[in-house]
Structure formats: structure tokens, C-alpha cells
Scaffold this motif. Structure first.
Motif, short mmCIF file in Angstrom:
data_model
loop_
_atom_site.label_atom_id
_atom_site.label_comp_id
_atom_site.label_asym_id
_atom_site.label_seq_id
_atom_site.Cartn_x
_atom_site.Cartn_y
_atom_site.Cartn_z
N CYS A 61 2.67 0.75 0.57
CA CYS A 61 3.71 -0.23 0.96
C CYS A 61 3.18 -1.12 2.07
O CYS A 61 2.63 -0.64 3.06
CB CYS A 61 4.96 0.51 1.44
SG CYS A 61 6.26 -0.56 2.10
N PHE A 62 3.36 -2.43 1.90
CA PHE A 62 3.17 -3.36 3.00
C PHE A 62 4.47 -3.45 3.79
O PHE A 62 5.56 -3.55 3.22
CB PHE A 62 2.83 -4.76 2.49
CG PHE A 62 1.39 -4.97 2.16
CD1 PHE A 62 0.40 -4.87 3.14
CD2 PHE A 62 1.00 -5.28 0.86
CE1 PHE A 62 -0.93 -5.07 2.84
CE2 PHE A 62 -0.33 -5.49 0.55
CZ PHE A 62 -1.30 -5.38 1.54
N HIS A 99 9.88 -4.51 3.69
CA HIS A 99 9.05 -3.55 2.97
C HIS A 99 8.79 -4.07 1.56
O HIS A 99 9.73 -4.39 0.82
CB HIS A 99 9.74 -2.19 2.88
CG HIS A 99 9.56 -1.35 4.09
ND1 HIS A 99 10.16 -0.13 4.25
CD2 HIS A 99 8.83 -1.55 5.22
CE1 HIS A 99 9.82 0.39 5.41
NE2 HIS A 99 9.01 -0.46 6.02
N ALA A 100 7.53 -4.13 1.19
CA ALA A 100 7.16 -4.57 -0.16
C ALA A 100 7.28 -3.43 -1.14
O ALA A 100 7.18 -2.25 -0.78
CB ALA A 100 5.73 -5.10 -0.16
N THR A 111 2.39 -4.26 -3.63
CA THR A 111 1.41 -3.77 -2.66
C THR A 111 0.09 -3.45 -3.35
O THR A 111 -0.99 -3.81 -2.84
CB THR A 111 1.94 -2.52 -1.94
OG1 THR A 111 3.18 -2.85 -1.29
CG2 THR A 111 0.95 -2.03 -0.90
N TYR A 170 -3.32 -5.35 -2.41
CA TYR A 170 -3.72 -4.36 -1.41
C TYR A 170 -4.86 -4.84 -0.51
O TYR A 170 -4.85 -4.61 0.70
CB TYR A 170 -4.12 -3.06 -2.11
CG TYR A 170 -4.23 -1.87 -1.20
CD1 TYR A 170 -3.08 -1.18 -0.77
CD2 TYR A 170 -5.47 -1.43 -0.73
CE1 TYR A 170 -3.17 -0.08 0.07
CE2 TYR A 170 -5.57 -0.33 0.12
CZ TYR A 170 -4.41 0.33 0.52
OH TYR A 170 -4.51 1.41 1.36
N ARG A 208 -4.13 -10.31 5.06
CA ARG A 208 -2.81 -9.87 5.53
C ARG A 208 -1.87 -11.05 5.78
O ARG A 208 -0.67 -10.96 5.52
CB ARG A 208 -2.94 -9.04 6.81
CG ARG A 208 -3.80 -7.78 6.68
CD ARG A 208 -3.15 -6.72 5.84
NE ARG A 208 -3.99 -5.55 5.71
CZ ARG A 208 -3.98 -4.50 6.55
NH1 ARG A 208 -3.16 -4.48 7.58
NH2 ARG A 208 -4.79 -3.48 6.35
N VAL A 258 -0.46 -12.14 2.47
CA VAL A 258 0.55 -11.17 2.02
C VAL A 258 1.86 -11.39 2.76
O VAL A 258 2.94 -11.44 2.16
CB VAL A 258 0.04 -9.73 2.24
CG1 VAL A 258 1.17 -8.72 2.05
CG2 VAL A 258 -1.11 -9.42 1.30
N ARG A 289 -0.15 -1.95 6.62
CA ARG A 289 -0.37 -1.50 5.25
C ARG A 289 -0.34 0.03 5.23
O ARG A 289 -1.23 0.68 5.75
CB ARG A 289 -1.72 -2.01 4.73
CG ARG A 289 -1.97 -1.71 3.25
CD ARG A 289 -3.32 -2.21 2.81
NE ARG A 289 -4.42 -1.47 3.43
CZ ARG A 289 -5.71 -1.74 3.23
NH1 ARG A 289 -6.06 -2.75 2.45
NH2 ARG A 289 -6.65 -1.02 3.83
N SER A 302 2.86 5.78 1.62
CA SER A 302 4.20 5.45 2.06
C SER A 302 5.26 6.36 1.48
O SER A 302 6.06 6.95 2.21
CB SER A 302 4.52 3.99 1.70
OG SER A 302 5.85 3.68 1.99
#
Length: 334
Positions: A193-194, A239-240, A245, A249, A253, A256, A280, A284
Motif C-alpha cells: 500500500c502507498f 491509502h492506495a 500499488t 511500486y 514517489r 505516485v 510505501r 500492509s
């Protein structure tokens, strides 16, 4: 007199700290190591630009009376509070229910900090190698900035990092785990999860009480840390979803973050992003979990594996897993 039992614990998240607390209450000598700068693991909080962001776990619920006893003490101590009884989703549907959604008063690390106050916890300390020596666990650890490794030994060991990291550490020395234990740990997987933390120039439009479930891709969750009561300036967490993600990945950043901020525009209104940071999370959300609250192995020396991937997947699950790990060791070495 009975010789005091000793335990080393890797990881100062909820599982590790709860295990340490129960063992210490049972008269054990316990030492906890974590490579992070602070305790809490994924109950994480970050501050920048005068704002405060919960960017890991956003809240927790309670079903178990044993964990509720701890939460009640944290409520009295002012470490946690009830944030809400539920949240809307993007379609306007509410998840309101009878269970409170608790959060840390000053961020989600509040519970971990409360637990760690009375424990021997070494943060910014990386475990480099795990061995068995004279039927005891032996850990070589490297405190941040140290020139040499420290060696710590104990009767028992508890491992709480994600399974992939745990297996890497267990293979770093002369430890030979049983094949079934290795297979059980290899079965555990996580979604990534980002998390985007964005400081705004004015409040956004996330509905009260400050959290909203999204479709899942590219965004799964958004929260307003100001409404939550932990940030004075307007500050949101995005939260992505796991597929977004994975697809991005290794992307830059900043790129993203901009994609996720653009996707969140309907909930920003005319607010603009002043500053942002990106976390990142590789591990998660547990996907394939171990069916029991802990995995216990008696030989070559007593070790228990715990965390939110052990029949839990939430903050309470991690806490109960740590308690189960402690109980297994107490029973095995009594």
C-alpha cells in the motif's frame, strides 16, 4: 528460587509489545528490538509542516475482553479515544455500528507508547543474525550508529516482523526450523500500500467524522487528520489500493503522490496541497494468514511467531497474537 526466564522479541509493534507486557507481568526478563526509530510498527504517525498524519493503521475496534481491559486503561490514561462508530463510503452508505472505532489521542502510536513505557525496548536497532548457542537463542544486533555488534541471549524468542522478513532472519545463522514451520511462514502473504500524507492550505471535503472508504482502486481509504483531532493544520491521508500499488511500486514517489492526489480531487474541494510525503508499505494488509493466533516451535529452542497475519489482520488481531505467543512460551517453560 526459580531462575528467571528470559525472552528476546524482534519487533516493537502491537504483537511484540503485548507479548512483552504479558511475559514481564509473568515475571520474565524481556528485551525488545526494533529497527525503526520508534515503537508501533504499522500503527504509525508522522509529523511535518506543523501537521500530524496517521499513515498506517487508521483506527481499531475491540471484540475480545482481554484486549478491552487494556483499551479501558488507555482511555483513562488519555492515550486513546473513541473516534467514531463508523464511516461513509464513496456511495454515501454508512458502516455505522455498535462497535467504537478507537484512535490514538495524539496519533495511532499512542497505544504502543503506553505499552513501551514499562518495557526494555531498543529502537533503531537492527537484528543482523540469529543463532542457537548452548540451547539458547543468540541475537547479534546493531544499534544505529554503532561500530560493533551487540550479542544478546535468552531462553526463548518471539518473532513479529512480516513472515518474509522473519524467514530471512531465521536463515541468517545456524537455526534449522522444522519444515512444516517454514512452510507455514512461507504461506503468509501481504498486499502492499502507498500512503500519501498531504498538508492542505484549507480544509478538504472528506465527510465527518473524517474518514471515507473508497472503491479500492486507485484509492481504498481517505482520512482527515484534522477532523480526527490529531492535526492542527488541515492534513489528509490517502491509502492506495493494492493493484495500483503493485502497478506503480517502483515509480517515482512524487509521480505516485500526484496520481493519488488527482484521484482524490473530489474530496479536496478548492483546497490545494502545500506539501506531501509518501510511505510505501510493502507489508500492509495480510492476504494469506496463518489459521492460529501464533505459531509455536519448541525445538531447536522455544520460539513463537506472531503478528497481524496470525488469525488477526487488524490491530486487535496483532495484540491477541502477541498475547497468544506469550502464553505458549509461559506454558512451555513453566
Amino acid at each position: 528460587m526459580t531462575e528467571q526466564k528470559t525472552c528476546l522479541i524482534v519487533g516493537a509493534g502491537m504483537a511484540g509489545l503485548m507479548a512483552a507486557t504479558d511475559l514481564q507481568n509473568a515475571g520474565w526478563s524481556v528485551t525488545v528490538f526494533d529497527k525503526g526509530r520508534g515503537v508501533g510498527g504499522r500503527t504509525a504517525n508522522r509529523r511535518f509542516g506543523g501537521a500530524s498524519f496517521d499513515h498506517g493503521a487508521q483506527y481499531f475496534t475491540v471484540r475480545d475482553d482481554r484486549f478491552q481491559a487494556y483499551v479501558d486503561r488507555w482511555l483513562v490514561a488519555g492515550a486513546v479515544k473513541e473516534w467514531a462508530r463508523g464511516f461513509d463510503n464513496y456511495a454515501g452508505e454508512s458502516s455505522s455500528g455498535k462497535y467504537p472505532r478507537y484512535a490514538g489521542v495524539n496519533g495511532m502510536t499512542g497505544m504502543a507508547k503506553a505499552l513501551a513505557e514499562n518495557l526494555n525496548v531498543h529502537v533503531s536497532t537492527t537484528v543482523k543474525q540469529i543463532d542457537i548457542a548452548d540451547d539458547q537463542w543468540q541475537l547479534a544486533v546493531e544499534p544505529y550508529g554503532a561500530d560493533t555488534l551487540e550479542t544478546h541471549t535468552a531462553d526463548a524468542l518471539i518473532m513479529t516482523p512480516p513472515a518474509e522478513q522473519t524467514l530471512t532472519l531465521m536463515r541468517s545463522g545456524n537455526v534449522a526450523l522444522p519444515d512444516d514451520a517454514i512452510a507455514a511462514l512461507e504461506h503468509i502473504t501481504f498486499n502492499p500500500c502507498f500512503a500519501v500524507m498531504a498538508l492542505l492550505d484549507k480544509p478538504g471535503q472528506i465527510p465527518a467524522p473524517g474518514g471515507i472508504f473508497m472503491p479500492g482502486e486507485p484509492i481504498s481509504w481517505m482520512s482527515d487528520n484534522q477532523q480526527k483531532g490529531i492535526s492542527e493544520p488541515p492534513a489528509i491521508t490517502i491509502h492506495a489500493g493494492p493493484e495500483f500499488t503493485r502497478a506503480h511500486y517502483d515509480d517515482d514517489r512524487a509521480d505516485v503522490a500526484q496520481m493519488l492526489i488527482d484521484a482524490a480531487r473530489d474530496y479536496l474541494g478548492d483546497a490545494e496541497v502545500v506539501e506531501f510525503q509518501v510511505q510505501r508499505w510493502k507489508y500492509s494488509q495480510p492476504v494469506n494468514m496463518h489459521p492460529e493466533k501464533t505459531l509455536f516451535v519448541e525445538a531447536p529452542a522455544p520460539v513463537a511467531f506472531a503478528g497481524d497475519a496470525f488469525n488477526g489482520a487488524k490491530v486487535e488481531g496483532a495484540a491477541l497474537s502477541g498475547m497468544a505467543a506469550a502464553a505458549k512460551l509461559i506454558d512451555a517453560l513453566s
